[in-house]
Motif scaffolding. Sequence first.
Motif, PDB file in Angstrom:
ATOM      1  N   ALA A  71       0.789  -1.093  -0.060  1.00  0.00           N
ATOM      2  CA  ALA A  71       0.232   0.042  -0.001  1.00  0.00           C
ATOM      3  C   ALA A  71       0.854   1.116  -0.001  1.00  0.00           C
ATOM      4  CB  ALA A  71      -0.752  -0.179   1.224  1.00  0.00           C
ATOM      5  N   ALA A  72       2.051   1.008   0.012  1.00  0.00           N
ATOM      6  CA  ALA A  72       2.920   2.389   0.000  1.00  0.00           C
ATOM      7  C   ALA A  72       2.527   3.470  -0.947  1.00  0.00           C
ATOM      8  CB  ALA A  72       4.536   1.783   0.057  1.00  0.00           C
ATOM      9  N   THR A  90       0.813   8.864  -1.532  1.00  0.00           N
ATOM     10  CA  THR A  90      -0.161  10.067  -2.244  1.00  0.00           C
ATOM     11  C   THR A  90      -0.798  10.561  -1.201  1.00  0.00           C
ATOM     12  OG1 THR A  90      -0.298   8.210  -4.217  1.00  0.00           O
ATOM     13  CG2 THR A  90      -1.857  10.288  -3.797  1.00  0.00           C
ATOM     14  N   GLY A  91      -1.326  10.020  -0.133  1.00  0.00           N
ATOM     15  CA  GLY A  91      -2.104  10.599   1.025  1.00  0.00           C
ATOM     16  C   GLY A  91      -1.021  11.461   1.802  1.00  0.00           C
ATOM     17  N   LEU A  92       0.245  11.294   1.847  1.00  0.00           N
ATOM     18  CA  LEU A  92       1.174  12.073   2.698  1.00  0.00           C
ATOM     19  C   LEU A  92       1.652  13.126   1.779  1.00  0.00           C
ATOM     20  CD1 LEU A  92       3.816   9.326   3.852  1.00  0.00           C
ATOM     21  CD2 LEU A  92       1.697  10.243   5.161  1.00  0.00           C
ATOM     22  N   VAL A 141      11.119  10.923  -0.968  1.00  0.00           N
ATOM     23  CA  VAL A 141      11.004   9.968   0.033  1.00  0.00           C
ATOM     24  C   VAL A 141      10.338   8.563  -0.345  1.00  0.00           C
ATOM     25  CG1 VAL A 141      10.482   9.093   2.416  1.00  0.00           C
ATOM     26  CG2 VAL A 141      11.670  11.434   2.139  1.00  0.00           C
ATOM     27  N   GLY A 142       8.990   9.106  -1.073  1.00  0.00           N
ATOM     28  CA  GLY A 142       8.107   8.010  -1.598  1.00  0.00           C
ATOM     29  C   GLY A 142       8.708   7.265  -2.669  1.00  0.00           C
ATOM     30  N   ARG A 143       9.495   7.845  -3.478  1.00  0.00           N
ATOM     31  CA  ARG A 143      10.043   7.186  -4.690  1.00  0.00           C
ATOM     32  C   ARG A 143      11.247   6.379  -4.073  1.00  0.00           C
ATOM     33  NH1 ARG A 143       9.716  12.024  -7.564  1.00  0.00           N
ATOM     34  NH2 ARG A 143      11.937  12.831  -6.950  1.00  0.00           N
ATOM     35  N   LEU A 144      11.994   6.788  -3.257  1.00  0.00           N
ATOM     36  CA  LEU A 144      13.024   5.719  -2.509  1.00  0.00           C
ATOM     37  C   LEU A 144      12.233   4.730  -1.878  1.00  0.00           C
ATOM     38  CD1 LEU A 144      15.244   8.391  -0.691  1.00  0.00           C
ATOM     39  CD2 LEU A 144      15.924   7.136  -3.041  1.00  0.00           C
ATOM     40  N   VAL A 145      11.364   4.850  -1.073  1.00  0.00           N
ATOM     41  CA  VAL A 145      10.814   3.717  -0.420  1.00  0.00           C
ATOM     42  C   VAL A 145       9.845   2.672  -1.382  1.00  0.00           C
ATOM     43  CG1 VAL A 145       8.947   3.354   1.354  1.00  0.00           C
ATOM     44  CG2 VAL A 145      10.439   5.032   1.735  1.00  0.00           C
ATOM     45  N   THR A 146       9.088   3.355  -2.220  1.00  0.00           N
ATOM     46  CA  THR A 146       8.332   2.424  -2.969  1.00  0.00           C
ATOM     47  C   THR A 146       9.139   2.145  -4.478  1.00  0.00           C
ATOM     48  OG1 THR A 146       7.465   4.404  -4.071  1.00  0.00           O
ATOM     49  CG2 THR A 146       6.442   3.445  -2.315  1.00  0.00           C
ATOM     50  N   ALA A 162       5.541   5.027  -6.410  1.00  0.00           N
ATOM     51  CA  ALA A 162       4.724   6.007  -5.877  1.00  0.00           C
ATOM     52  C   ALA A 162       4.611   7.321  -7.060  1.00  0.00           C
ATOM     53  CB  ALA A 162       5.222   6.813  -4.625  1.00  0.00           C
ATOM     54  N   ASN A 163       3.544   8.057  -6.980  1.00  0.00           N
ATOM     55  CA  ASN A 163       3.483   9.170  -8.000  1.00  0.00           C
ATOM     56  C   ASN A 163       4.245  10.120  -7.803  1.00  0.00           C
ATOM     57  OD1 ASN A 163       0.939   7.837  -9.073  1.00  0.00           O
ATOM     58  ND2 ASN A 163      -0.475   8.898  -7.507  1.00  0.00           N
ATOM     59  N   ALA A 164       4.862  10.368  -8.783  1.00  0.00           N
ATOM     60  CA  ALA A 164       6.156  11.466  -8.711  1.00  0.00           C
ATOM     61  C   ALA A 164       5.589  12.907  -8.848  1.00  0.00           C
ATOM     62  CB  ALA A 164       7.056  11.239  -9.974  1.00  0.00           C
TER      63      ALA A 164
END
Length: 299
Positions: free
Chosen positions: A220-221, A226-228, A288-293, A297-299
């Motif tokens: 779900a990351a 996206t919510g973050l 951070v989202g791109r690193l984690v996922t 994650a949407n860029a």
Amino acid sequence: MSVTQLNIKEDKKPAAKKASVVAFVPPASSAPYRAKFMKAVRRAALQILPPVIMLAVILLVWQLLCSSPTSSLPSPGRVLHESWELIAHPFHVGQGVDQGMFWHILASLQRVAIGYAIAVVVGVALGALVGQSVWAMRGLDPIFQVLRTVPPLAWLPLSLAAFRDGSPSAIFVIFITAIWPIIINTAVGIRNIPQDYQNVAKVLRLNGFEYFGKIMLPAAAPYIFTGLRIGIGLSWLAIVAAEMLIGGVGIGFFIWDAWNSSLISDIIVALIYVGVVGFFLDRLIAFVGRLVTRGTANA
């Protein structure tokens, strides 16, 4: 002298040096490197030039519209002239609220960081609960849908009555503003976990904590981040509005104080700072989202 001795002397004569032949190896061609460099330059130019051109056009139109002495808004040149001290000395330290722009933004960011961090922890936990449990979704989702429609500033009087202090009240407003998109996106991400992942968890006999950490969160990351990103944007919007009412050091109160002092140029400078900081906050969460996922994650 015998023939044998002559042959020995002839053998002792130094042999004629052979001319050494060095093969010429042409240097490696630099054409591929030049092509890659030029391609990178063109790519950077395509990313930088459009916003620079649009910014120049906006400044030109702004200058033309506000250059009249009767204009109620200052032109870019006038803003630069009237607010030069504010721009040139962001680290100024004075008495009370007489602080440089850096300290106002830092105070606002500290409030946002605390409220947003609490919203992330609580929001992800509640979102996972709602997404995983049908009973929790039926019981909590209607309440969440009602509460999330309440404007953020409507919570400020209630928080002031509860905390009796401006800073905790602003932090609560940040929390209540950022938590709803985090809950909703996390719940959607949990509900969209493929059935195969759940079957693997059953085969491996993962307990609740292992399933949450190894299956639910990674799957779900992209939805969570996206919510973050939505939450951090709303948080930065809410803190500016909240600080206008609670006072003290902060970018929101600075804007309100400048309005009371009729310093329109200072307000414009502060709004530019607000926009730039909000842009970098969004890009930080996206990075951070791109690193984690790993780029999902949407860029």
